[in-house]
Motif scaffolding. Structure first.
Motif, PDB file in Angstrom:
ATOM      1  N   ALA A  38      -2.305   4.902   6.110  1.00 26.99           N
ATOM      2  CA  ALA A  38      -3.030   3.762   6.661  1.00 26.99           C
ATOM      3  C   ALA A  38      -4.447   3.688   6.101  1.00 26.99           C
ATOM      4  O   ALA A  38      -4.957   2.596   5.790  1.00 26.99           O
ATOM      5  N   LEU A  39      -5.109   4.838   5.952  1.00 25.61           N
ATOM      6  CA  LEU A  39      -6.454   4.847   5.388  1.00 25.61           C
ATOM      7  C   LEU A  39      -6.449   4.469   3.908  1.00 25.61           C
ATOM      8  O   LEU A  39      -7.409   3.865   3.411  1.00 25.61           O
ATOM      9  N   VAL A  40      -5.380   4.812   3.196  1.00 25.11           N
ATOM     10  CA  VAL A  40      -5.243   4.369   1.803  1.00 25.11           C
ATOM     11  C   VAL A  40      -5.167   2.841   1.746  1.00 25.11           C
ATOM     12  O   VAL A  40      -5.800   2.206   0.886  1.00 25.11           O
ATOM     13  N   LEU A  41      -4.439   2.242   2.657  1.00 24.21           N
ATOM     14  CA  LEU A  41      -4.337   0.784   2.725  1.00 24.21           C
ATOM     15  C   LEU A  41      -5.707   0.152   2.967  1.00 24.21           C
ATOM     16  O   LEU A  41      -6.084  -0.817   2.281  1.00 24.21           O
ATOM     17  N   VAL A  42      -6.473   0.686   3.902  1.00 19.08           N
ATOM     18  CA  VAL A  42      -7.795   0.130   4.222  1.00 19.08           C
ATOM     19  C   VAL A  42      -8.719   0.233   3.010  1.00 19.08           C
ATOM     20  O   VAL A  42      -9.461  -0.716   2.689  1.00 19.08           O
ATOM     21  N   ALA A  43      -8.690   1.355   2.296  1.00 21.78           N
ATOM     22  CA  ALA A  43      -9.528   1.538   1.112  1.00 21.78           C
ATOM     23  C   ALA A  43      -9.141   0.562   0.008  1.00 21.78           C
ATOM     24  O   ALA A  43     -10.009  -0.019  -0.664  1.00 21.78           O
ATOM     25  N   ALA A  44      -7.849   0.363  -0.193  1.00 24.42           N
ATOM     26  CA  ALA A  44      -7.385  -0.559  -1.234  1.00 24.42           C
ATOM     27  C   ALA A  44      -7.826  -1.984  -0.945  1.00 24.42           C
ATOM     28  O   ALA A  44      -8.233  -2.726  -1.858  1.00 24.42           O
ATOM     29  N   LEU A  45      -7.769  -2.404   0.298  1.00 19.23           N
ATOM     30  CA  LEU A  45      -8.212  -3.749   0.664  1.00 19.23           C
ATOM     31  C   LEU A  45      -9.693  -3.939   0.350  1.00 19.23           C
ATOM     32  O   LEU A  45     -10.103  -5.005  -0.137  1.00 19.23           O
ATOM     33  N   ALA A  46     -10.504  -2.923   0.615  1.00 19.42           N
ATOM     34  CA  ALA A  46     -11.942  -3.029   0.329  1.00 19.42           C
ATOM     35  C   ALA A  46     -12.184  -3.249  -1.159  1.00 19.42           C
ATOM     36  O   ALA A  46     -13.027  -4.072  -1.550  1.00 19.42           O
ATOM     37  N   LEU A  47     -11.446  -2.557  -2.011  1.00 22.06           N
ATOM     38  CA  LEU A  47     -11.629  -2.701  -3.454  1.00 22.06           C
ATOM     39  C   LEU A  47     -11.149  -4.067  -3.944  1.00 22.06           C
ATOM     40  O   LEU A  47     -11.752  -4.665  -4.843  1.00 22.06           O
ATOM     41  N   ILE A  48     -10.087  -4.590  -3.350  1.00 21.15           N
ATOM     42  CA  ILE A  48      -9.618  -5.938  -3.712  1.00 21.15           C
ATOM     43  C   ILE A  48     -10.676  -6.975  -3.327  1.00 21.15           C
ATOM     44  O   ILE A  48     -10.960  -7.909  -4.095  1.00 21.15           O
ATOM     45  N   GLY A  49     -11.279  -6.824  -2.159  1.00 22.08           N
ATOM     46  CA  GLY A  49     -12.334  -7.740  -1.747  1.00 22.08           C
ATOM     47  C   GLY A  49     -13.525  -7.698  -2.682  1.00 22.08           C
ATOM     48  O   GLY A  49     -14.115  -8.735  -3.008  1.00 22.08           O
ATOM     49  N   LEU A  50     -13.893  -6.510  -3.125  1.00 17.62           N
ATOM     50  CA  LEU A  50     -14.987  -6.362  -4.088  1.00 17.62           C
ATOM     51  C   LEU A  50     -14.701  -7.161  -5.362  1.00 17.62           C
ATOM     52  O   LEU A  50     -15.553  -7.909  -5.857  1.00 17.62           O
ATOM     53  N   CYS A  51     -13.509  -7.019  -5.884  1.00 17.62           N
ATOM     54  CA  CYS A  51     -13.126  -7.756  -7.102  1.00 17.62           C
ATOM     55  C   CYS A  51     -13.128  -9.258  -6.871  1.00 17.62           C
ATOM     56  O   CYS A  51     -13.469 -10.040  -7.771  1.00 17.62           O
ATOM     57  N   SER A  52     -12.763  -9.678  -5.678  1.00 15.63           N
ATOM     58  CA  SER A  52     -12.734 -11.101  -5.363  1.00 15.63           C
ATOM     59  C   SER A  52     -14.123 -11.724  -5.464  1.00 15.63           C
ATOM     60  O   SER A  52     -14.305 -12.803  -6.038  1.00 15.63           O
ATOM     61  N   TYR A  53     -15.124 -11.044  -4.916  1.00 16.17           N
ATOM     62  CA  TYR A  53     -16.490 -11.569  -4.974  1.00 16.17           C
ATOM     63  C   TYR A  53     -17.048 -11.534  -6.395  1.00 16.17           C
ATOM     64  O   TYR A  53     -17.824 -12.408  -6.793  1.00 16.17           O
ATOM     65  N   ILE A  54     -16.659 -10.536  -7.159  1.00 18.15           N
ATOM     66  CA  ILE A  54     -17.169 -10.438  -8.531  1.00 18.15           C
ATOM     67  C   ILE A  54     -16.528 -11.492  -9.435  1.00 18.15           C
ATOM     68  O   ILE A  54     -17.219 -12.210 -10.166  1.00 18.15           O
ATOM     69  N   PHE A  55     -15.201 -11.629  -9.381  1.00 17.96           N
ATOM     70  CA  PHE A  55     -14.494 -12.428 -10.380  1.00 17.96           C
ATOM     71  C   PHE A  55     -14.133 -13.846  -9.932  1.00 17.96           C
ATOM     72  O   PHE A  55     -13.955 -14.724 -10.778  1.00 17.96           O
TER      73      PHE A  55
END
Length: 467
Positions: free
Chosen positions: A413-430
């Motif tokens: 579950a914590l792996v899922l939460v971490a992955a979502l944070a990184l996807i959000g980061l990419c969304s704001y950048i790209f």
């Protein structure tokens, strides 16, 4: 000094006091809003034992709030653009508070799910309403700070409420917890109606109150963008504008970012106490106090982000740095939740979860992008779409965690939460790219307005073509 200038000074002072009083009302409303969202997480273990529910079933209960909350975001945004906030806010407060009280009377999975859906249904217009109030009362250069203050209510309120709610449950049981929570909301609805005034002509007073005057700190251009109930806001309530709201790459960037940011938040609002109690083996009261620490970290994160962001804007720093940088840094820090999988002590678990939620707080000024990017006649609608996509994380993530942790292991579950944070980061950048308001080329432009300048028109056409 002229007579006019002499009159303006006390009026400006009254206006300054009024807008901060309004901000205090929003802040306390957010505290109550999140108390009624998250009291279920405090009561989760007791409800699970009493009603003999599995983790997957508890995941469904955690998710049920968001089913209706998400679906009602777009209609809720339209409602915010059409109904006076002074009337709308107390009505929805009473409605979701009554649903909270009923939640304490039920004795089956279906009934609990139904109550959670009712709470989500009636809370749906609250955040679009909060954003509209801030847009009306605060200039652009101070708006992120205002958003940070009221958003901090969801963190600081819960930081102090988590142990209080745990104590209330110990004294009165999980049913008493819901009765008391709902009663507080009903009382607050009356306070809101008595104290709040919309920044337009008040029908009861037949006059424009001091509260309705433009913000003293906003410049003339900002004041022109803050006119509340106009033909522009009425135009939002049309399905053609919904198409616009879902056809912009920039808007999809903030929508996806909100979904991913919500993934971290919903973990802390739902499964976090269970994670501490069952996976980390803490007692009920200890869980309440330990759970408050990451909420305090998030509180400091959102305030730091909001006021530093506004300070940078006042210093002339671009929105790409002043507005986007805190969100990108916050999402990066939120991914550090993964490190909690590799430590054993309660102190280190608390540290990494606090860093995670501090990052979530830093990124929580993302509501400012609604007013910065949305066409100015669609702030309520885009706010609804923004919160609709964000709300989908509250639909899916609790159920996903329920399945991932059904055997008692929360590491996936914590792996899922971490992955979502990184996807959000990419969304704001790209996807978000340059932070600028979307201009619709088919809207009429006044010859005297700044957008009549040929260079601005070209930018508008480019923005329209990009959609």
């Amino acid at each position: 000094m002229t007579t006019t200038q002499q009159m303006k000074t006390p009026v400006a002072k009254r206006k300054g006091k009024s807008k901060f009083a309004v901000l205090a009302l929003i802040f306390l409303s957010v505290v109550i809003n999140y108390m009624d969202r998250t009291n279920i997480s405090v009561a989760a273990q007791a409800i699970s034992d009493d009603l003999e529910l599995t983790k997957v079933q508890m995941g469904i209960i955690f998710s049920a709030f968001a089913w209706t909350y998400s679906i009602m975001q777009i209609p809720g945004g339209m409602l915010v653009d059409s109904v006076r906030i002074r009337i709308l806010y107390p009505v929805i407060l009473v409605a979701w508070s009554l649903a909270t009280i009923v939640q304490g009377m039920v004795s089956s999975l279906a009934a609990v799910v139904g109550c959670r859906m009712a709470i989500g249904f009636f809370e749906a217009p609250s955040y679009p309403a909060n954003n509209k109030i801030v847009t009306q009362w605060f200039g652009e250069h101070e708006r992120a700070g205002a958003i940070a203050v009221y958003t901090s209510g969801q963190f600081i309120g819960l930081a102090f409420l988590m142990p209080v709610l745990a104590i209330i449950q110990q004294w009165f049981g999980w049913r008493g917890l819901f009765f008391i929570s709902g009663g507080i909301g009903i009382l607050w609805a009356g306070v809101w109606y008595l104290l709040y005034r919309d920044p337009v002509v008040d029908d009861e007073m037949h006059d424009t109150p001091d509260d309705a005057l433009p913000t003293s700190s906003a410049n003339a251009a900002e004041q022109a963008q803050q006119v509340p109930v106009t033909a522009h806001t009425q135009a939002t309530a049309s399905w053609s504008n919904i198409k616009i709201a879902f056809s912009s790459r920039k808007l999809w960037g903030i929508y996806i970012g909100q979904f991913c940011l919500g993934g971290t938040l919903i973990f802390f609002l739902t499964w976090f106490p269970t994670y501490l109690a069952e996976y980390r083996g803490l007692s009920e009261l200890t869980t309440g106090f330990v759970a408050s620490i990451p909420f305090l970290a998030a509180f400091f994160g959102v305030l730091l982000s909001g006021f530093v962001s506004d300070w940078l804007v006042r210093k002339g720093v671009s929105n790409e740095v002043a507005r986007k940088a805190p969100i990108i840094l916050g999402l990066l820090l939120s991914s550090s939740v993964i490190f909690a999988n590799y430590v054993e002590s309660t102190q280190w678990v608390t540290f990494f979860l606090s860093v995670t939620f501090f990052g979530n707080g830093l990124a929580s000024i993302n509501w400012v992008f609604v007013s910065l990017i949305a066409p100015k006649h669609m702030v309520g609608l885009v706010g609804g779409c923004f919160n609709f996509i964000g709300g989908l994380s509250a639909v899916t993530v609790p159920i996903a965690i329920g399945y991932l942790a059904k055997d008692g292991d929360f590491r996936p579950a914590l792996v899922l939460v971490a992955a979502l944070a990184l996807i959000g980061l990419c969304s704001y950048i790209f996807l978000v790219g340059k932070v600028e308001q979307i201009q619709l080329p088919n809207l009429a432009v006044d010859s005297d307005s700044p957008s009549s300048d040929p260079s601005v028109k070209n930018q508008s056409e480019a923005a329209g073509g990009a959609q």
